[in-house]
Design a protein around this motif. Structure first.
Motif, PDB file in Angstrom:
ATOM      1  N   VAL A 161       3.602  14.075 -11.850  1.00 37.74           N
ATOM      2  CA  VAL A 161       4.171  14.170 -13.192  1.00 37.74           C
ATOM      3  C   VAL A 161       3.065  14.438 -14.207  1.00 37.74           C
ATOM      4  O   VAL A 161       3.244  15.199 -15.168  1.00 37.74           O
ATOM      5  CB  VAL A 161       4.970  12.892 -13.542  1.00 37.74           C
ATOM      6  N   ALA A 162       1.896  13.825 -13.994  1.00 42.12           N
ATOM      7  CA  ALA A 162       0.774  14.044 -14.916  1.00 42.12           C
ATOM      8  C   ALA A 162       0.340  15.502 -14.903  1.00 42.12           C
ATOM      9  O   ALA A 162       0.088  16.100 -15.956  1.00 42.12           O
ATOM     10  CB  ALA A 162      -0.401  13.138 -14.538  1.00 42.12           C
ATOM     11  N   VAL A 163       0.258  16.093 -13.715  1.00 40.36           N
ATOM     12  CA  VAL A 163      -0.113  17.505 -13.636  1.00 40.36           C
ATOM     13  C   VAL A 163       0.957  18.368 -14.307  1.00 40.36           C
ATOM     14  O   VAL A 163       0.637  19.321 -15.033  1.00 40.36           O
ATOM     15  CB  VAL A 163      -0.329  17.925 -12.153  1.00 40.36           C
ATOM     16  N   GLY A 176       2.777  13.007 -19.644  1.00 40.90           N
ATOM     17  CA  GLY A 176       1.736  13.336 -18.668  1.00 40.90           C
ATOM     18  C   GLY A 176       0.605  12.330 -18.683  1.00 40.90           C
ATOM     19  O   GLY A 176       0.112  11.916 -17.629  1.00 40.90           O
ATOM     20  N   VAL A 177       0.185  11.909 -19.877  1.00 40.63           N
ATOM     21  CA  VAL A 177      -0.890  10.918 -19.976  1.00 40.63           C
ATOM     22  C   VAL A 177      -0.435   9.567 -19.432  1.00 40.63           C
ATOM     23  O   VAL A 177      -1.176   8.889 -18.714  1.00 40.63           O
ATOM     24  CB  VAL A 177      -1.394  10.812 -21.436  1.00 40.63           C
ATOM     25  N   LEU A 178       0.797   9.153 -19.751  1.00 43.62           N
ATOM     26  CA  LEU A 178       1.328   7.898 -19.197  1.00 43.62           C
ATOM     27  C   LEU A 178       1.419   7.961 -17.674  1.00 43.62           C
ATOM     28  O   LEU A 178       1.073   6.999 -16.980  1.00 43.62           O
ATOM     29  CB  LEU A 178       2.707   7.599 -19.795  1.00 43.62           C
ATOM     30  N   ALA A 179       1.869   9.070 -17.156  1.00 45.49           N
ATOM     31  CA  ALA A 179       1.956   9.240 -15.706  1.00 45.49           C
ATOM     32  C   ALA A 179       0.563   9.239 -15.079  1.00 45.49           C
ATOM     33  O   ALA A 179       0.365   8.704 -13.984  1.00 45.49           O
ATOM     34  CB  ALA A 179       2.690  10.532 -15.376  1.00 45.49           C
ATOM     35  N   LEU A 180      -0.417   9.798 -15.779  1.00 46.48           N
ATOM     36  CA  LEU A 180      -1.790   9.783 -15.282  1.00 46.48           C
ATOM     37  C   LEU A 180      -2.332   8.357 -15.221  1.00 46.48           C
ATOM     38  O   LEU A 180      -2.980   7.973 -14.239  1.00 46.48           O
ATOM     39  CB  LEU A 180      -2.689  10.655 -16.166  1.00 46.48           C
ATOM     40  N   VAL A 181      -2.030   7.565 -16.232  1.00 45.12           N
ATOM     41  CA  VAL A 181      -2.463   6.155 -16.237  1.00 45.12           C
ATOM     42  C   VAL A 181      -1.822   5.398 -15.076  1.00 45.12           C
ATOM     43  O   VAL A 181      -2.502   4.641 -14.359  1.00 45.12           O
ATOM     44  CB  VAL A 181      -2.126   5.499 -17.599  1.00 45.12           C
ATOM     45  N   VAL A 182      -0.525   5.588 -14.866  1.00 47.11           N
ATOM     46  CA  VAL A 182       0.169   4.924 -13.762  1.00 47.11           C
ATOM     47  C   VAL A 182      -0.391   5.391 -12.419  1.00 47.11           C
ATOM     48  O   VAL A 182      -0.625   4.574 -11.512  1.00 47.11           O
ATOM     49  CB  VAL A 182       1.693   5.191 -13.848  1.00 47.11           C
ATOM     50  N   GLY A 183      -0.640   6.674 -12.275  1.00 47.83           N
ATOM     51  CA  GLY A 183      -1.190   7.195 -11.024  1.00 47.83           C
ATOM     52  C   GLY A 183      -2.580   6.670 -10.733  1.00 47.83           C
ATOM     53  O   GLY A 183      -2.884   6.291  -9.595  1.00 47.83           O
ATOM     54  N   VAL A 184      -3.429   6.623 -11.748  1.00 52.41           N
ATOM     55  CA  VAL A 184      -4.792   6.102 -11.547  1.00 52.41           C
ATOM     56  C   VAL A 184      -4.742   4.605 -11.227  1.00 52.41           C
ATOM     57  O   VAL A 184      -5.470   4.115 -10.354  1.00 52.41           O
ATOM     58  CB  VAL A 184      -5.672   6.390 -12.789  1.00 52.41           C
ATOM     59  N   ILE A 244       0.836  -1.204   0.000  1.00 50.38           N
ATOM     60  CA  ILE A 244       0.000   0.000   0.000  1.00 50.38           C
ATOM     61  C   ILE A 244       0.872   1.256   0.000  1.00 50.38           C
ATOM     62  O   ILE A 244       0.616   2.207  -0.746  1.00 50.38           O
ATOM     63  CB  ILE A 244      -0.971  -0.004   1.194  1.00 50.38           C
ATOM     64  N   LEU A 245       1.926   1.260   0.826  1.00 49.81           N
ATOM     65  CA  LEU A 245       2.821   2.420   0.857  1.00 49.81           C
ATOM     66  C   LEU A 245       3.531   2.610  -0.486  1.00 49.81           C
ATOM     67  O   LEU A 245       3.702   3.748  -0.956  1.00 49.81           O
ATOM     68  CB  LEU A 245       3.850   2.270   1.980  1.00 49.81           C
ATOM     69  N   PHE A 246       3.930   1.513  -1.117  1.00 47.00           N
ATOM     70  CA  PHE A 246       4.557   1.607  -2.431  1.00 47.00           C
ATOM     71  C   PHE A 246       3.596   2.203  -3.450  1.00 47.00           C
ATOM     72  O   PHE A 246       3.958   3.096  -4.217  1.00 47.00           O
ATOM     73  CB  PHE A 246       5.036   0.220  -2.891  1.00 47.00           C
ATOM     74  N   TYR A 247       2.358   1.706  -3.470  1.00 44.51           N
ATOM     75  CA  TYR A 247       1.377   2.223  -4.428  1.00 44.51           C
ATOM     76  C   TYR A 247       1.028   3.685  -4.147  1.00 44.51           C
ATOM     77  O   TYR A 247       0.778   4.457  -5.077  1.00 44.51           O
ATOM     78  CB  TYR A 247       0.119   1.371  -4.444  1.00 44.51           C
ATOM     79  N   LEU A 248       0.991   4.074  -2.871  1.00 42.71           N
ATOM     80  CA  LEU A 248       0.729   5.480  -2.555  1.00 42.71           C
ATOM     81  C   LEU A 248       1.856   6.376  -3.073  1.00 42.71           C
ATOM     82  O   LEU A 248       1.596   7.450  -3.635  1.00 42.71           O
ATOM     83  CB  LEU A 248       0.547   5.668  -1.052  1.00 42.71           C
ATOM     84  N   ALA A 249       3.092   5.945  -2.904  1.00 39.70           N
ATOM     85  CA  ALA A 249       4.221   6.726  -3.421  1.00 39.70           C
ATOM     86  C   ALA A 249       4.180   6.774  -4.948  1.00 39.70           C
ATOM     87  O   ALA A 249       4.411   7.834  -5.552  1.00 39.70           O
ATOM     88  CB  ALA A 249       5.538   6.116  -2.940  1.00 39.70           C
ATOM     89  N   LEU A 250       3.857   5.638  -5.568  1.00 39.58           N
ATOM     90  CA  LEU A 250       3.755   5.598  -7.023  1.00 39.58           C
ATOM     91  C   LEU A 250       2.638   6.514  -7.527  1.00 39.58           C
ATOM     92  O   LEU A 250       2.809   7.230  -8.519  1.00 39.58           O
ATOM     93  CB  LEU A 250       3.512   4.164  -7.498  1.00 39.58           C
ATOM     94  N   ALA A 251       1.509   6.518  -6.824  1.00 41.57           N
ATOM     95  CA  ALA A 251       0.393   7.389  -7.216  1.00 41.57           C
ATOM     96  C   ALA A 251       0.777   8.858  -7.067  1.00 41.57           C
ATOM     97  O   ALA A 251       0.467   9.677  -7.942  1.00 41.57           O
ATOM     98  CB  ALA A 251      -0.840   7.073  -6.374  1.00 41.57           C
ATOM     99  N   ALA A 252       1.442   9.200  -5.978  1.00 38.86           N
ATOM    100  CA  ALA A 252       1.836  10.590  -5.773  1.00 38.86           C
ATOM    101  C   ALA A 252       2.804  11.055  -6.856  1.00 38.86           C
ATOM    102  O   ALA A 252       2.654  12.151  -7.423  1.00 38.86           O
ATOM    103  CB  ALA A 252       2.472  10.757  -4.387  1.00 38.86           C
TER     104      ALA A 252
END
Length: 119
Positions: free
Chosen positions: A78-80, A99-107, A65-73
């Motif tokens: 980067v998407a913004v 930005g779109v790739l980073a948005l996909v990874v974040g979501v 969960i902590l890894f995914y939270l860091a990845l999402a942040a």
């Protein structure tokens, strides 16, 4: 009378009789007292493995969960940074693509965190 211990033998005591399962002793087989014996090896191994797996399951899930939270942040920031300037008209298509790739990874990371938390 004191037993002679010089020949290596010892006198049989009441504790020895109980340990041998003497049915006439207070803690023998026919006794109604609850058993205060030890847990057998199979039960111990089963409980030990279950506790170890439960602990590692909890710690592993918390770490994931902590890894995914860091990845999402990171992904969403980067998407913004990539999509924001493009919307204002001052960025390239490369920045938009990243930005779109980073948005996909974040979501994806946010969805995984949601699924792990609600399991």
């Amino acid at each position: 009378m004191v037993p002679d211990r010089s020949d290596g033998s010892r006198a049989r005591t009441e504790t020895d009789e109980r340990a041998a399962g003497d049915p006439t002793s207070p803690a023998g087989e026919n006794s109604t007292e609850p058993s205060t014996g030890t847990i057998d090896d199979d039960t111990y191994d089963l409980v030990y493995r279950a506790a170890r797996e439960a602990i590692w399951d909890v710690l592993g899930t918390a770490t994931l969960i902590l890894f995914y939270l860091a990845l999402a942040a990171i992904g969403l920031s980067v998407a913004v940074g990539g999509i924001g300037p493009f919307l204002r008209g001052s960025a390239s298509y490369t920045a938009l693509t990243l930005g779109v790739l980073a948005l996909v990874v974040g979501v994806f990371a946010v969805v995984r965190v949601y699924r792990l938390v609600t399991e």
